[in-house]
Design a protein around this motif. Structure first.
Motif, short mmCIF file in Angstrom:
data_model
loop_
_atom_site.label_atom_id
_atom_site.label_comp_id
_atom_site.label_asym_id
_atom_site.label_seq_id
_atom_site.Cartn_x
_atom_site.Cartn_y
_atom_site.Cartn_z
N VAL A 86 0.84 -1.20 0.00
CA VAL A 86 0.00 0.00 0.00
C VAL A 86 0.87 1.25 0.00
CG1 VAL A 86 -1.68 1.32 1.34
CG2 VAL A 86 -1.95 -1.14 1.09
N LEU A 87 1.88 1.27 0.87
CA LEU A 87 2.79 2.43 0.91
C LEU A 87 3.59 2.55 -0.38
CD1 LEU A 87 4.09 2.09 4.57
CD2 LEU A 87 2.42 3.72 3.71
N LEU A 88 4.01 1.43 -0.94
CA LEU A 88 4.75 1.46 -2.19
C LEU A 88 3.88 2.00 -3.32
CD1 LEU A 88 7.41 0.75 -3.62
CD2 LEU A 88 6.48 -1.53 -4.05
N GLU A 89 2.63 1.60 -3.35
CA GLU A 89 1.70 2.11 -4.38
C GLU A 89 1.51 3.60 -4.23
OE1 GLU A 89 -2.21 3.41 -5.90
OE2 GLU A 89 -1.57 3.25 -3.81
N PHE A 90 1.43 4.08 -2.99
CA PHE A 90 1.26 5.52 -2.77
C PHE A 90 2.48 6.30 -3.27
CE2 PHE A 90 2.12 9.14 0.08
CZ PHE A 90 1.04 9.94 -0.28
N ILE A 91 3.67 5.77 -3.03
CA ILE A 91 4.88 6.44 -3.50
C ILE A 91 4.89 6.51 -5.03
CG2 ILE A 91 7.40 6.24 -3.64
CD1 ILE A 91 7.34 4.99 -0.86
N VAL A 92 4.49 5.41 -5.67
CA VAL A 92 4.46 5.39 -7.14
C VAL A 92 3.46 6.40 -7.67
CG1 VAL A 92 3.90 3.98 -9.14
CG2 VAL A 92 5.26 3.00 -7.29
N VAL A 93 2.27 6.45 -7.06
CA VAL A 93 1.22 7.35 -7.54
C VAL A 93 1.61 8.81 -7.33
CG1 VAL A 93 -1.16 8.07 -7.16
CG2 VAL A 93 -0.62 5.66 -7.29
N ILE A 94 2.13 9.14 -6.16
CA ILE A 94 2.49 10.53 -5.89
C ILE A 94 3.65 10.98 -6.77
CG2 ILE A 94 4.18 10.22 -4.04
CD1 ILE A 94 1.31 12.75 -4.02
N THR A 95 4.58 10.06 -7.06
CA THR A 95 5.68 10.39 -7.97
C THR A 95 5.16 10.60 -9.39
OG1 THR A 95 7.20 9.05 -6.63
CG2 THR A 95 7.90 9.61 -8.87
N LEU A 96 4.21 9.78 -9.79
CA LEU A 96 3.61 9.93 -11.12
C LEU A 96 2.89 11.26 -11.24
CD1 LEU A 96 2.79 8.75 -13.88
CD2 LEU A 96 0.84 7.67 -12.73
N LYS A 97 2.19 11.64 -10.19
CA LYS A 97 1.43 12.89 -10.22
C LYS A 97 2.35 14.09 -10.42
CE LYS A 97 -1.32 15.95 -7.32
NZ LYS A 97 -1.97 16.15 -5.99
#
Length: 199
Positions: A86-97
């Protein structure tokens, strides 16, 4: 003579399995929080991760030490991996944004030859090298586009996360059930078992 030791499932079901599963679900539900609410997602994810990790450490104090990995160990490690995902997915999404915003938004200067764009007509300042600075327009839809893309990624990850979690539970509990079947246990009249092997 062969002695087969088993443990009652009720104790670990109420003290380990159910709470850890609830915290995994808490981590999954944090993915429903919009990406703009960064503190909320981080707090829920970190709370779930720290709690499950401490629960894993607590289980080692109430179970006999063995030289191999038990089914309970596999369960707890699986829960930690789910919450970490879950935390890894959040890092990926925020970096993508923010990569989308940095690419499409802001003032971008480009040097163009003064001969191609007359200075008098455009009102631009010419540098000593004979080039002029041109400022591109801001994209008003950049934030909205980034939000849509990240939300789409979030929705995909929510479905994948839930599917993998269900598959993990099916495989795990089938393995527990088959292990007990192989050790000669027979179900009671209501279809339940007196005890389960967790090692």
């Amino acid at each position: 003579m062969r002695i087969s030791l088993t443990r009652k499932l009720t104790y670990h079901l109420l003290r380990t399995y159910l709470p850890s599963l609830l915290f995994v679900c808490l981590g999954w539900m944090s993915m429903f929080i919009p990406i703009e609410h960064i503190p909320g997602r981080v707090v829920m994810g970190m709370t779930a991760l720290l709690t499950v990790s401490s629960m894993f450490g607590a289980t080692t104090t109430v179970t006999p030490p063995v030289s191999y990995a038990t089914k309970l160990d596999f369960w707890m490690v699986g829960c930690i991996c789910f919450v970490f995902a879950v935390l890894l997915e959040f890092i990926v999404v925020i970096t993508l944004k923010y990569s989308i915003i940095d690419r499409d938004e802001g003032l971008k200067e480009a040097k163009i030859p003064a001969q191609v764009h007359p200075v008098n007509n455009l009102g631009l300042k010419v540098g000593q090298d004979g080039w002029v600075a041109s400022v591109s327009k801001k994209s008003g839809n950049t934030n909205e586009d980034a939000r849509k893309i990240t939300r789409k990624v979030d929705k995909i990850c929510i479905r994948v996360y839930f599917g993998v979690m269900v598959i993990f539970n099916i495989i795990y509990w089938l393995d527990v059930w088959m292990t007990n079947q192989n050790h000669g246990q027979t179900p009671k009249s209501d279809g339940t078992y007196d005890c389960f092997r967790l090692n």
